[in-house]
Design an enzyme around this catalytic site. Structure first.
Site: not given
Ligand code: GLC
Ligand code: MG
Length: 535
Positions: A281, A209
């Site tokens: 991500e 994340d």
């Molecule tokens: C990432 C997740 C999202 C979350 C954010 C904070 O972008 O995909 O859903 O709100 O991180 O953890």
């Protein structure tokens, strides 16, 4: 180019895998509390195997106060009782592996929950303590003790919160998600332990994340020329023109030191057998900056959000394909592709909604699945689900709660499995799903679509089957120039063609393998894609 007599090493499983994102709260509820759970997933693993995916990515199921749907973790090595137990995850892993499915779990290292013991200790221990040094606490600025810099939260509003003794802490997301200080060796050691905990339990990998956010510019200086968002997407997730990009100053994202973290993690993961993998991500500004995360000694993959951010346009799609392949080519990595996830408006809705939006969504999906590398699907896209207009009183996304903008709940409505009325088999009849399900979803349930050879579910299944036939079509892609409203790509014997224009166009040479919608003889109608194989 590889010399023809050299044996090709067996590619690791993730290189061309189709991953299916399970949003745990919304997949399947086994105990009737209205919230999806691990046993719910386990009992539907056969569904995923039959659909034809290779791997499952499960969103966070760890103990959490659920202020951001589990992305606020209070304990990294346990299961929230609402989602099950450690025994349930063991069962899930065993069953998935029996069925030949890989399982990737979510890791949330940028921030903890404010209920994590570390943060609670930091609050009591006070300024200057070792406990506070795990987070980014700072004294206020100037006489009035104002917020330490001008950063804004991705979810809207200031990125700093003041505690009673006057210090502030940084939270790039919700106030309940304090950012960790990744310059602190204790933080690094803790997460290496978390990786090992789940690797020892048998997970096949991790989704990281906010992978671009762990390190902030050391000075925590002000952000210059802050660009305010013009769309629903959080400020760091918008498509910007090249001119805008030059002006973007992001001392909170994509700092060079973050790569040391991934080099260390790669060393940990490589001590395990079975090609375990890590996908990040990373919302970075360019394909090249994204590619830096997948250098040979760092992450195995990052999500490539370029297509998801592109409008419905053959020229835009062609740029995405070329730009992505060029960037990953620089570092010898394989590309990934994704059109939907739990943070963005579902792609049929992005493409205009209704019959046309769905036709376009299927066409884009089919084109994407023809490309080398791996693809990430989001639960419910195989049913052609659209973004749901969740009534304001039911919305739960902190984005909505902090800013009053709609937020992401509309992409998170639970899966309709069967039956003619909500909750459509998602939870026990009579139970209340955590987000309300639309009244008109009866034709969209898995059970209904299984009966219909023309359904979106049947199309996904067929496309995933067909994709396996071309697993060895190679990494070379040619984007065929010439027709401005048509995207045509060739990969080995396969041609994929997608008509983004308003008129039917002639199909290229070859035998049709499958199409995303009905063809008209040798014509490809608008909003339709097809695969052909040259004989
Ligand atoms: C990432 C997740 C999202 C979350 C954010 C904070 O972008 O995909 O859903 O709100 O991180 O953890
Ligand atoms: Mg449940």
């Amino acid at each position: 180019m590889r010399a023809p007599d050299m044996p090709t090493p067996e590619a690791p499983w993730w290189r061309d895998a189709v991953f299916y994102q399970v949003y745990v709260r919304s997949f399947a509820d086994s105990d009737g509390d209205g919230l999806g759970d691990l046993p719910g997933i386990t009992s539907h693993l056969r569904y995923l195997r039959d659909l034809g995916v290779d791997a499952v990515w499960i969103t966070p199921f760890y103990p959490s106060p659920q202020h951001d749907a589990g992305y606020d973790v209070a304990d990294y090595t346990d299961v929230d009782p609402r989602f099950g137990s450690l025994a349930d995850i063991d069962d899930l892993l065993a069953r998935a592996h029996d069925l030949g499915l890989k399982v990737v779990v979510d890791l949330v290292p940028n921030h903890t929950s404010s209920e994590h013991p570390w943060f609670q200790q930091a609050l009591t221990a006070g300024p200057g303590s070792r406990e506070r040094a795990r987070y980014l606490f700072r004294p206020g600025k100037g006489r009035g003790g104002a917020q330490p810099n001008n950063w804004e939260s991705v979810f809207g509003g200031p990125a700093w919160e003041r505690v009673p003794d006057g210090e502030w802490y940084l939270h790039l997301f919700d106030t309940t998600q304090p950012d960790l200080d990744w310059r602190n060796p204790e933080v690094r050691a803790m997460f290496e332990g978390v990786l090992r905990f789940w690797l020892d339990r048998g997970v096949d990998g991790f989704r990281v994340d906010v992978a671009h956010g762990l390190l902030k510019a050391k000075s925590l200086r002000d952000q210059r020329g802050h660009v305010h968002g013009g769309t629903d997407l959080p400020a760091d997730r918008q498509q910007r023109s090249a001119a805008e990009l030059r002006d973007v100053d992001e001392p909170m994202w994509d700092q060079p030191e973050v790569h040391d973290v991934y080099r260390a993690w790669r060393r940990v993961v490589e001590q395990y057998d079975g090609d375990r993998m890590v996908v990040g991500e990373a919302w970075t500004q360019t394909p090249e900056s994204m590619a830096r995360y997948v250098r040979p000694d760092e992450l195995h993959q990052t999500f490539n959000f370029a297509w998801l951010l592109a409008p419905w346009s053959a020229a835009a799609f062609a740029d995405v394909v070329r730009g992505t392949l060029a960037a990953v080519g620089l570092v010898g990595a394989a590309p990934t592709w994704v059109l939907s996830n739990h943070d963005v408006v579902r792609h049929p809705t992005r493409y205009g909604g209704g019959t046309r939006g769905l036709a376009r969504a299927r066409a884009a999906t089919l084109t994407m699945l023809a490309l080398p590398g791996s693809a990430y699907l989001y639960q419910g896209e195989e049913l052609g689900l659209e973004e749901v207009d969740v009534p304001p009183e039911a919305r739960q996304d902190p984005v909505w709660l902090r800013t009053g903008t709609v937020g992401r709940d509309g992409a998170r409505v639970p899966m309709p499995w069967r039956g003619t009325r909500a909750p459509y088999g998602f939870t026990k009849a009579g139970a209340t799903p955590w987000l309300p399900m639309p009244d008109d979803w009866a034709p969209l349930t898995v059970a209904a679509q299984r009966q219909d050879p023309g359904s979106t579910w049947a199309f996904y299944r067929e496309a995933l089957r067909a994709r396996r036939r071309f697993a060895h079509a190679g990494d070379e892609v040619e984007v065929v120039e010439g027709r401005s409203t048509v995207l045509e790509v060739r990969r080995g014997p396969l041609t994929a063609v997608c008509n983004c224009g308003r008129r039917p166009v002639r199909l290229p040479a070859g035998d049709v393998v499958l199409a995303s919608g009905p063809l008209e003889g040798d014509l490809l109608p608008p909003d339709t894609a097809a695969w052909l194989v040259r004989g």
